[in-house]
Enzyme design. Structure first.
Site, PDB file in Angstrom:
ATOM      1  CG  ASN A  25      -2.185  -0.815   0.952  1.00 45.61           C
ATOM      2  OD1 ASN A  25      -3.081  -0.388   0.220  1.00 45.61           O
ATOM      3  ND2 ASN A  25      -2.234  -2.004   1.521  1.00 45.61           N
ATOM      4  CG  HIS A 115      -9.581  -3.326   9.318  1.00 44.50           C
ATOM      5  ND1 HIS A 115      -8.622  -3.775  10.203  1.00 44.50           N
ATOM      6  CD2 HIS A 115     -10.545  -4.264   9.294  1.00 44.50           C
ATOM      7  CE1 HIS A 115      -9.011  -4.933  10.710  1.00 44.50           C
ATOM      8  NE2 HIS A 115     -10.174  -5.262  10.166  1.00 44.50           N
TER       9      HIS A 115
HETATM   10  C1  GAR Z   1      -3.164  -4.399   4.341  1.00 43.71           C
HETATM   11  O1  GAR Z   1      -4.026  -5.355   3.777  1.00 43.71           O
HETATM   12  C2  GAR Z   1      -3.889  -3.601   5.424  1.00 43.71           C
HETATM   13  O2  GAR Z   1      -5.257  -3.467   5.182  1.00 43.71           O
HETATM   14  C3  GAR Z   1      -3.648  -4.459   6.632  1.00 43.71           C
HETATM   15  O3  GAR Z   1      -2.318  -4.885   6.503  1.00 43.71           O
HETATM   16  C4  GAR Z   1      -2.031  -5.069   5.108  1.00 43.71           C
HETATM   17  C5  GAR Z   1      -0.679  -4.451   4.819  1.00 43.71           C
HETATM   18  O4  GAR Z   1      -0.243  -4.834   3.539  1.00 43.71           O
HETATM   19  N1  GAR Z   1      -3.881  -3.722   7.833  1.00 43.71           N
HETATM   20  C6  GAR Z   1      -4.465  -4.248   8.911  1.00 43.71           C
HETATM   21  O5  GAR Z   1      -4.786  -5.410   8.978  1.00 43.71           O
HETATM   22  C7  GAR Z   1      -4.695  -3.268  10.056  1.00 43.71           C
HETATM   23  N2  GAR Z   1      -5.541  -3.835  11.064  1.00 43.71           N
HETATM   24  P1  GAR Z   1       0.951  -4.066   2.822  1.00 43.71           P
HETATM   25  O6  GAR Z   1       2.115  -4.034   3.814  1.00 43.71           O
HETATM   26  O7  GAR Z   1       1.266  -4.890   1.618  1.00 43.71           O
HETATM   27  O8  GAR Z   1       0.474  -2.686   2.484  1.00 43.71           O
END
Ligand code: GAR
Length: 200
Positions: A25, A115
């Site tokens: 992200n 989230h």
């Molecule tokens: C994402 O899917 C985000 O929504 C989640 O962690 C992932 C990070 O992915 N966040 C949570 O679960 C917060 N409670 P990334 O490091 O590839 O962006």
């Protein structure tokens, strides 16, 4: 500031991204704002040594602040660092710690989180990443989605800014569902951030 043709130019807003995972992200947000006149990513804050997001920040020449637990929760929350950078918005992108009260007080409705589920379902302490997708599949849900919300002192609790859903299909594993969710996150998070910044 005024441009040569007499038009008002609004200053770029400064974004700080908090991330502690792979950073997909964070990478999308960086890509989206690379040539933007709206915002600039001035800092990546991370609490996990070796996290993928650190090498992304290095490659993109974005400074990294390594967050240390005691200092974050019992000290000043690194507020002076964020103030020095004239931070307009703090964006959590896979950051799993609570945000200390000092930052919440200082940046009301200026800290947002993404989230990987349709809150208020499947939120709260311990509900992150794969655990969320596993719980959704085990419960037999036919739909999941993403939630972008303001951050307050509780996990996954602040006012919702944006939600969108996707199906959970037969035979989904946490990995296949995670892929579908990540696609939604990558598409919508930067746009929602930009819209918020334009209203500031
Ligand atoms: C994402 O899917 C985000 O929504 C989640 O962690 C992932 C990070 O992915 N966040 C949570 O679960 C917060 N409670 P990334 O490091 O590839 O962006």
């Amino acid at each position: 500031m005024e441009t040569p043709n007499g038009k008002q130019e609004t200053a770029k807003k400064n974004l700080v991204v908090f991330a502690s995972g792979a950073g997909s992200n964070a990478q999308q947000i960086i890509n989206y704002f690379r040539n933007s006149s709206v915002a600039k990513i001035v800092l990546i804050a991370c609490n996990k040594p070796g996290a993928g997001v650190i090498s992304i920040a290095e490659k993109e020449n974005i400074p990294v602040l390594m967050i240390e637990k005691e200092h974050f929760f019992k000290g000043d929350g690194y507020l002076p660092e964020f103030q020095k950078l004239n931070t307009n918005l703090i964006v959590l992108a896979g950051f799993l710690w609570k945000i200390p009260q000092i930052l919440i007080d200082h940046y009301p409705r200026r800290i947002i989180n993404i989230h990987p589920a349709l809150l208020p379902k499947y939120g709260g302490k311990g509900m992150y990443g794969q655990y969320v997708h596993e719980a959704i599949i085990n419960a037999g849900e036919v739909e999941s989605g993403i939630t972008i919300h303001y951050v307050d002192e509780h996990y996954d609790n602040g006012d919702i800014i944006f939600q969108t859903a996707c199906p959970v299909v037969e035979g989904d594993s946490p990995e296949t569902l995670a892929r579908r969710i990540h696609k939604l996150e990558h598409l919508h998070y930067p746009i929602v951030i930009e819209e918020l910044l334009q209203k500031m």
